[in-house]
Write a protein that holds these residues in place. Structure first.
Motif, PDB file in Angstrom:
ATOM      1  N   GLY A 168       0.783  -1.223   0.000  1.00  0.00           N
ATOM      2  CA  GLY A 168       0.000   0.000   0.000  1.00  0.00           C
ATOM      3  C   GLY A 168       0.813   1.270   0.000  1.00  0.00           C
ATOM      4  N   TYR A 169       2.134   1.148  -0.131  1.00  0.00           N
ATOM      5  CA  TYR A 169       2.974   2.332  -0.194  1.00  0.00           C
ATOM      6  C   TYR A 169       3.067   2.848  -1.631  1.00  0.00           C
ATOM      7  CZ  TYR A 169       4.707   1.726   4.563  1.00  0.00           C
ATOM      8  OH  TYR A 169       4.793   1.637   5.915  1.00  0.00           O
ATOM      9  N   TYR A 170       3.385   4.127  -1.788  1.00  0.00           N
ATOM     10  CA  TYR A 170       3.594   4.720  -3.096  1.00  0.00           C
ATOM     11  C   TYR A 170       5.085   4.717  -3.413  1.00  0.00           C
ATOM     12  CZ  TYR A 170      -1.113   6.475  -2.169  1.00  0.00           C
ATOM     13  OH  TYR A 170      -2.439   6.562  -1.869  1.00  0.00           O
ATOM     14  N   GLN A 171       5.410   4.155  -4.555  1.00  0.00           N
ATOM     15  CA  GLN A 171       6.805   4.063  -4.998  1.00  0.00           C
ATOM     16  C   GLN A 171       6.937   4.832  -6.306  1.00  0.00           C
ATOM     17  OE1 GLN A 171       8.565   0.395  -7.015  1.00  0.00           O
ATOM     18  NE2 GLN A 171       9.224   0.071  -4.907  1.00  0.00           N
ATOM     19  N   GLY A 172       7.845   5.782  -6.371  1.00  0.00           N
ATOM     20  CA  GLY A 172       7.954   6.656  -7.526  1.00  0.00           C
ATOM     21  C   GLY A 172       9.020   6.244  -8.511  1.00  0.00           C
ATOM     22  N   GLY A 173       8.796   6.663  -9.757  1.00  0.00           N
ATOM     23  CA  GLY A 173       9.794   6.521 -10.802  1.00  0.00           C
ATOM     24  C   GLY A 173       9.940   7.853 -11.513  1.00  0.00           C
ATOM     25  N   ALA A 174      11.059   8.543 -11.276  1.00  0.00           N
ATOM     26  CA  ALA A 174      11.330   9.838 -11.906  1.00  0.00           C
ATOM     27  C   ALA A 174      12.406   9.635 -12.964  1.00  0.00           C
ATOM     28  CB  ALA A 174      11.792  10.859 -10.867  1.00  0.00           C
ATOM     29  N   ASP A 175      12.130  10.058 -14.180  1.00  0.00           N
ATOM     30  CA  ASP A 175      13.001   9.724 -15.300  1.00  0.00           C
ATOM     31  C   ASP A 175      14.360  10.414 -15.186  1.00  0.00           C
ATOM     32  OD1 ASP A 175      14.067   9.179 -17.929  1.00  0.00           O
ATOM     33  OD2 ASP A 175      12.009   8.700 -18.500  1.00  0.00           O
ATOM     34  N   PRO A 176      15.459   9.633 -15.196  1.00  0.00           N
ATOM     35  CA  PRO A 176      16.800  10.223 -15.116  1.00  0.00           C
ATOM     36  C   PRO A 176      17.223  10.950 -16.389  1.00  0.00           C
ATOM     37  CG  PRO A 176      16.953   7.860 -15.461  1.00  0.00           C
ATOM     38  CD  PRO A 176      15.494   8.171 -15.245  1.00  0.00           C
ATOM     39  N   ARG A 177      16.414  10.857 -17.449  1.00  0.00           N
ATOM     40  CA  ARG A 177      16.739  11.545 -18.697  1.00  0.00           C
ATOM     41  C   ARG A 177      16.529  13.051 -18.582  1.00  0.00           C
ATOM     42  NH1 ARG A 177      14.437   6.739 -19.188  1.00  0.00           N
ATOM     43  NH2 ARG A 177      15.127   5.215 -20.752  1.00  0.00           N
ATOM     44  N   GLY A 178      15.854  13.504 -17.540  1.00  0.00           N
ATOM     45  CA  GLY A 178      15.603  14.929 -17.331  1.00  0.00           C
ATOM     46  C   GLY A 178      15.897  15.326 -15.902  1.00  0.00           C
ATOM     47  N   ASP A 179      15.347  16.459 -15.480  1.00  0.00           N
ATOM     48  CA  ASP A 179      15.472  16.915 -14.097  1.00  0.00           C
ATOM     49  C   ASP A 179      14.317  16.393 -13.250  1.00  0.00           C
ATOM     50  OD1 ASP A 179      17.821  18.498 -14.419  1.00  0.00           O
ATOM     51  OD2 ASP A 179      16.628  20.051 -15.392  1.00  0.00           O
ATOM     52  N   ASP A 180      13.683  15.350 -13.715  1.00  0.00           N
ATOM     53  CA  ASP A 180      12.482  14.814 -13.085  1.00  0.00           C
ATOM     54  C   ASP A 180      12.760  14.407 -11.646  1.00  0.00           C
ATOM     55  OD1 ASP A 180      10.516  13.910 -15.760  1.00  0.00           O
ATOM     56  OD2 ASP A 180      12.599  14.492 -16.030  1.00  0.00           O
ATOM     57  N   THR A 181      11.750  14.641 -10.798  1.00  0.00           N
ATOM     58  CA  THR A 181      11.920  14.492  -9.362  1.00  0.00           C
ATOM     59  C   THR A 181      10.713  13.794  -8.756  1.00  0.00           C
ATOM     60  OG1 THR A 181      13.159  16.574  -9.321  1.00  0.00           O
ATOM     61  CG2 THR A 181      12.327  15.767  -7.211  1.00  0.00           C
ATOM     62  N   LYS A 182      10.974  12.905  -7.805  1.00  0.00           N
ATOM     63  CA  LYS A 182       9.891  12.266  -7.054  1.00  0.00           C
ATOM     64  C   LYS A 182       9.990  12.697  -5.599  1.00  0.00           C
ATOM     65  CE  LYS A 182      12.784   8.102  -6.817  1.00  0.00           C
ATOM     66  NZ  LYS A 182      12.889   6.664  -7.084  1.00  0.00           N
ATOM     67  N   MET A 183       8.864  13.090  -5.050  1.00  0.00           N
ATOM     68  CA  MET A 183       8.799  13.490  -3.647  1.00  0.00           C
ATOM     69  C   MET A 183       7.522  12.946  -3.040  1.00  0.00           C
ATOM     70  SD  MET A 183      10.063  17.459  -3.490  1.00  0.00           S
ATOM     71  CE  MET A 183      11.636  17.975  -4.175  1.00  0.00           C
ATOM     72  N   GLY A 184       7.596  12.562  -1.770  1.00  0.00           N
ATOM     73  CA  GLY A 184       6.408  12.076  -1.091  1.00  0.00           C
ATOM     74  C   GLY A 184       6.471  12.389   0.387  1.00  0.00           C
ATOM     75  N   TRP A 185       5.435  11.948   1.077  1.00  0.00           N
ATOM     76  CA  TRP A 185       5.445  12.142   2.537  1.00  0.00           C
ATOM     77  C   TRP A 185       4.624  11.049   3.197  1.00  0.00           C
ATOM     78  CZ3 TRP A 185       1.405  14.497   5.815  1.00  0.00           C
ATOM     79  CH2 TRP A 185       0.186  14.623   5.160  1.00  0.00           C
TER      80      TRP A 185
END
Length: 571
Positions: free
Chosen positions: A554-571
């Protein structure tokens, strides 16, 4: 033997980990290899770190996924000028925590004076650059109206509170990344050429990583949107400035066009891939139909047994893509103007029939593939963000100016870039657009019509519960990038970040070539495919996928693309 840990205890265990308390190995294993990448209360994955931070702060203040999406959209309009926008448009796929779904079409529209042959010369040939780098290249923007409609239907927090963070970023400035600095430097000559007398995005010296980008005019525009809502953009001072800008370059957008623009709520395209429900965007996106066609085309093949990016896997995927993009060229367009045969295109028997000509021994030449037929038929720069809140509400939004920085023309006094979305229409039947895509009557230019798009914001369910939120920019490669990312998780058991980071390849019928990222295919795979007649073209990065996976705990797991400045943040 695995011992299942109830969700509430997983949350407590996560808190203990964050507090530095060591847990038994069995519990640590159940939390995953990287518990720092698993969040319980919400997550934002988008193309720029400052915008991701804005989205998470909205979630922490009690906002839902739509509130965060609105805030992120306006923050990206400041921090990601090459694609984030208020001068463009896009699509939203929404799923509530209780499973209700909806989609919002805030795609740009052709102005009332647009015409089918407007980009052709007297000899009937397409005039180079006219649909890309002039004032005539811009469709009527939809992003602001889209955010207003999304907030009106689903938002919780006050509108002003959602726009305010973007105003601060524009007024106070933000530090540019190396990637953005390089993009600004690379496009400086075009900014200067297409904006005589203006200084937007220009400085006396080259941009450097860490430089502050301040945008006072854009901040003033955002203030009006904050205070007046729709009328802050589609009427009044900002509308006057936009029309004045149009008049400097024989642009077509009028005040009447702005007044008449409205987003449209549409019924999602929904289908199944094995045990997974795919909820995606209907036309005028071509992405949803194409994605479901692709998934069904490969469903019966043992991809997981063959392996990730192995020759058999690549061959089946390429042949499916070849046929689906051929269909796209003929049948997809704005459903308000053209009867798109959605049911026929998604009928399993039809999709199966398309793959019958596939031969393991050799590549199918694209010259021998045309759009399919059935009874009853009548004749790079985009950005994506995925957001989930603590109640399980999910938003998948892809938004665009079309080319990088759109037309590169800035509205004087208002500080925002104009799109060049008119190039997404078929200027002439059979003539490719900037992404090499060809089209015909279904996507011809008509006044008030929405141009066809490849944007494919998508939400995936498993067992009636939220499973994945995914999307990407990338022009014609959007559909195949989303397709391959979903397969990476379902078939190849990759984590969300690994699925997003994995090397990709792409085929779009015409031109008849398999474009791959560097090192996407090993030498043995390339050799096998080449001997069968496939033209392999290694090149630059494909797509910038931003996605969220709900783990079995039930947790959220992110995938931010390393091809850009993409960022994943959560709390």
């Amino acid at each position: 033997m695995q011992h299942l840990i109830p969700r509430k205890y997983c949350f407590i265990a996560g808190m203990l980990l964050l507090a530095g308390i060591v847990l038994p190995g069995c519990v640590r294993g159940q939390l995953g290899r990287d518990s720092s990448d698993q969040y319980y209360n919400g997550m934002v994955v988008c193309a720029y770190p400052d915008a991701a931070k804005v989205g998470v702060e909205i979630l922490k203040k009690g906002g839902n996924a739509v509130d965060a999406a609105v805030a992120v959209q306006f923050a990206l309009a400041v921090t990601l000028p090459e694609a984030g926008n208020i001068g463009g448009g896009g699509f939203m796929v929404y799923r509530s925590g209780r499973g209700q779904t909806n989609t919002l079409d805030f795609r740009e529209k052709a102005p009332a004076t647009a015409s089918a042959n407007m980009y052709l010369d007297s000899a009937g040939n397409v005039i180079p650059g006219m649909s890309l780098s002039t004032h005539q290249a811009s469709g009527v923007p939809g992003s602001v109206d889209g955010m207003i409609q999304a907030h009106k239907k689903y938002g919780k927090l006050k509108w002003a509170d959602l726009v305010e963070p973007a105003i601060r970023l524009a007024r106070d400035g933000f530090k540019v990344t190396k990637r953005l600095a390089d993009d600004l430097n690379r496009n400086a000559a075009d900014f200067q050429k297409r904006n005589p007398g203006k200084k937007y995005f220009l400085k006396d010296t080259k941009w450097q990583e860490g430089d502050l980008l301040v945008q006072d005019d854009l901040a003033n525009t955002l203030e009006l949107i904050k205070d007046k809502g729709r009328d802050g953009f589609y009427a009044g001072k900002v509308a006057d400035m936009l029309i004045a800008e149009m008049q400097t370059g024989k642009g077509m957008i009028t005040k009447e066009d702005l007044k008449n623009y409205h987003s449209v709520w549409r019924k999602p395209i929904v289908g199944m891939y094995k045990d997974y429900k795919i909820i995606t965007m209907p036309p005028p996106s071509s992405g949803g139909i194409a994605l479901l066609q692709l998934l069904h085309s490969v469903e019966k093949y043992p991809l997981s047994k063959w392996g990730f990016n192995k020759d058999s896997t690549v061959q089946v995927i390429v042949e499916a893509e070849r046929r689906v993009y051929a269909d796209r060229s003929k049948y997809l367009g704005d459903p308000d103007f053209y009867k798109v045969p959605v049911d026929s295109l998604l009928r399993p028997a039809y999709i199966d029939s398309r793959m019958k000509s596939f031969d393991w021994a050799a590549a199918t030449p694209s010259s021998s593939i045309q759009a399919g037929s059935f009874v009853g038929y009548e004749s790079d720069q985009t950005t994506h963000y995925s957001i989930v809140d603590r109640e399980g509400n999910a938003v998948s939004i892809t938004t665009t100016l079309n080319g990088s920085f759109g037309s590169k023309i800035v509205v004087a006094g208002a500080g925002f870039l104009l799109n060049n979305e008119m190039d997404d229409f078929s200027s002439k039947q059979g003539v490719p657009n900037m992404y090499g895509l060809v089209g015909g009557k279904a996507n011809s230019i008509q006044p008030g019509k929405r141009m066809l798009s490849s944007m494919t914001p998508t939400i995936v369910e498993k067992g009636g519960k939220l499973f994945m939120v995914v999307g990407t920019p990338g022009g014609s490669t959007i559909i195949t990038s989303v397709f391959q990312t979903i397969l990476n998780v379902i078939e190849f058991n990759k984590s969300m970040q690994s699925a997003v980071s994995a090397k990709r390849f792409h085929h779009q019928w015409l031109p008849d070539v398999v474009n791959t990222e560097k090192d996407a295919l090993d030498s043995l795979t390339i050799d096998k495919l080449t001997k069968k007649g496939y033209k392999i073209n290694p090149g630059a990065g494909i797509g910038r996928v931003d996605a969220i996976l709900v783990t079995k705990w039930g947790y959220y797991q992110g995938g931010a693309d390393p091809r850009g400045d993409d960022t994943k943040m959560g709390w």
